[in-house]
Design an enzyme around this catalytic site. Structure first.
Site, PDB file in Angstrom:
ATOM      1  N   TYR A 142       0.828  -1.209   0.000  1.00 39.81           N
ATOM      2  CA  TYR A 142       0.000   0.000   0.000  1.00 39.81           C
ATOM      3  C   TYR A 142       0.865   1.262   0.000  1.00 39.81           C
ATOM      4  O   TYR A 142       0.428   2.316  -0.444  1.00 39.81           O
ATOM      5  CB  TYR A 142      -0.889   0.041   1.249  1.00 39.81           C
ATOM      6  N   LYS A 189       3.391 -15.475   2.987  1.00 40.46           N
ATOM      7  CA  LYS A 189       3.630 -16.229   1.753  1.00 40.46           C
ATOM      8  C   LYS A 189       5.133 -16.445   1.674  1.00 40.46           C
ATOM      9  O   LYS A 189       5.808 -16.042   0.717  1.00 40.46           O
ATOM     10  CB  LYS A 189       3.073 -15.429   0.554  1.00 40.46           C
ATOM     11  N   ASP A 245      -6.238  -7.056   4.198  1.00 41.50           N
ATOM     12  CA  ASP A 245      -7.377  -6.411   3.540  1.00 41.50           C
ATOM     13  C   ASP A 245      -8.294  -7.472   2.952  1.00 41.50           C
ATOM     14  O   ASP A 245      -9.510  -7.461   3.137  1.00 41.50           O
ATOM     15  CB  ASP A 245      -6.862  -5.473   2.443  1.00 41.50           C
TER      16      ASP A 245
HETATM   17  C1  IPM Z   1     -10.320  -1.281   4.127  1.00 43.75           C
HETATM   18  C2  IPM Z   1     -10.578  -0.685   2.774  1.00 43.75           C
HETATM   19  C3  IPM Z   1      -9.421   0.246   2.430  1.00 43.75           C
HETATM   20  C4  IPM Z   1      -8.156  -0.578   2.374  1.00 43.75           C
HETATM   21  C5  IPM Z   1      -9.605   1.060   1.142  1.00 43.75           C
HETATM   22  C6  IPM Z   1     -10.880   1.865   1.163  1.00 43.75           C
HETATM   23  C7  IPM Z   1      -8.417   1.928   0.842  1.00 43.75           C
HETATM   24  O1  IPM Z   1     -10.747  -1.674   1.820  1.00 43.75           O
HETATM   25  O2  IPM Z   1     -10.239  -0.512   5.104  1.00 43.75           O
HETATM   26  O3  IPM Z   1     -10.204  -2.499   4.219  1.00 43.75           O
HETATM   27  O4  IPM Z   1      -7.865  -1.206   1.353  1.00 43.75           O
HETATM   28  O5  IPM Z   1      -7.446  -0.614   3.375  1.00 43.75           O
HETATM   29 MG    MG Z   2     -10.778  -3.619   2.639  1.00 40.94          MG
END
Ligand code: IPM
Ligand code: MG
Length: 351
Positions: A142, A189, A245
């Site tokens: 991210y 992984k 996520d």
């Molecule tokens: C979450 C959401 C977020 C993420 C998005 C909205 C950026 O999916 O909080 O899980 O990917 O972290």
């Molecule tokens: Mg999410």
């Protein structure tokens, strides 16, 4: 207790579900003699429209100087289908996590006895499920280096982790496992990814400091499968940002509705409390969204302030509403569907 709480309603159904959480928190404040000072601030598409930035400095100041942040949802379809958009609502959430140092995302998954048959999974698989994910939130792919090469024809995102980042997340995982059943699963992984090998090596080295905790190491693909087959096999799971996520959305299916699962994002100081569901734009403004995930997130907030009776009171009244069928349309199944605002009012009144 006197608490300053930044209130970030955000986009889509965010404002509607946040309103209900505020009603419930105010009822708690009255009952237990607390003073809650709500401090609304802009974020997401709403903030882009108003000031061109999904997480304006002013919002950051309000969050950073509050005791907690209660957050609705972020995201708008007009950005989703536009890969060229330079500013996106989600950037606001990511920047907020980073600037507030919210490196651990706590996402519990549990079942409600009255809703077991609403889950698409069989009762005998999910009964008694009570697990919690600790997802790393400010590192990995991210936040790694990303870009385009070759005249835009090649794209890359990189997953980078430092040992320190893994340690601070894993420490929270070990501590949580000690308070629960003493079982910790490290999801990675490591058969393919170097960053996962660093995770595994770091967690292995920490095991000796927590002799009461039994750690298992499992690959993310296998966990994705076992999670819906034998969710009872898990208690505390730690994992990196993207795996977390994906797995936490998957885990929400166990409870029967994404509208039910709360979360907390914590670091070393302030906490942010938000439902795990998104902004559900199709339902925005219709007063039909399920407010329970946001309300249960507020319960997590009280718990983090050591206000255990307050948190328990919220959970109890939510359970009562489910048992008595005071539910929004996602859970109504042919029965009466209550409005978002009616559910909030019922809960506040019955506290
Ligand atoms: C979450 C959401 C977020 C993420 C998005 C909205 C950026 O999916 O909080 O899980 O990917 O972290
Ligand atoms: Mg999410």
């Amino acid at each position: 207790m006197k608490l300053n709480i930044a209130l970030l309603a955000g986009d889509g159904i965010g404002p509607e579900v946040i309103d209900q959480a505020v009603k419930v928190c105010n009822a708690i404040a009255e009952k237990y003699h607390h003073e809650l000072n709500w401090r609304p601030a802009l974020t997401g598409a709403a903030a882009i429209d108003a000031v061109g930035d999904p997480y304006p400095d002013e919002t950051h100041e309000i969050c950073a100087s509050s005791d907690a942040v209660l957050f609705g949802a972020i995201g708008h379809p007009r950005f989703d289908n536009d890969p060229s958009a330079k500013v996106r609502p989600e950037q606001g959430l990511l920047r907020m996590r980073q600037k507030l140092g919210l490196y651990a995302n706590v996402r519990p998954t549990f079942t409600f006895p009255s809703l077991i048959d609403k889950s698409p999974l069989k009762r005998e698989r999910i009964e008694g499920t009570d697990l919690v994910f600790l997802r790393e939130l400010t590192g990995g792919i991210y936040f790694g280096k990303r870009g385009r090469e070759d005249n835009g024809n090649t794209a890359y995102d990189t997953c980078t982790y430092t040992r320190k980042e893994v340690q601070r997340l894993a420490k929270k995982g070990f501590e949580m496992a000690m308070k629960r059943s003493g079982k910790l699963c490290c999801v990675d992984k490591a058969n393919v990814l170097e960053s996962s090998r660093l995770w595994r090596e770091t967690v292995q080295a920490m095991e000796k400091d927590y002799p009461e905790v039994t750690v298992s190491y499992e690959f993310v693909d296998a966990v994705a499968m076992r999670l819906v087959q034998w969710p009872n096999a898990y208690d505390v799971l730690i994992t990196e940002n993207l795996f977390g996520d994906i797995l936490t959305d998957e885990a929400s299916v166990i409870s029967g509705s994404m509208g039910l699962m709360p979360s907390a994002s914590i670091g070393d100081s302030i906490g942010l409390y938000e439902p795990i569901h998104g902004s559900y734009p199709q339902a925005a403004g219709k007063d039909i969204a399920n407010p329970l995930a946001t309300i249960l997130s507020a319960a997590m907030m009280f718990e983090d302030f050591d206000l255990m009776d307050e948190a328990a009171a919220i959970r109890d009244v939510v359970n009562r509403s489910l048992e008595e069928g005071i539910v929004t349309e996602d859970l109504a199944e042919g029965g009466k569907a209550y409005k978002t605002s009616e559910v909030g009012e019922w809960l506040a009144k019955h506290l």
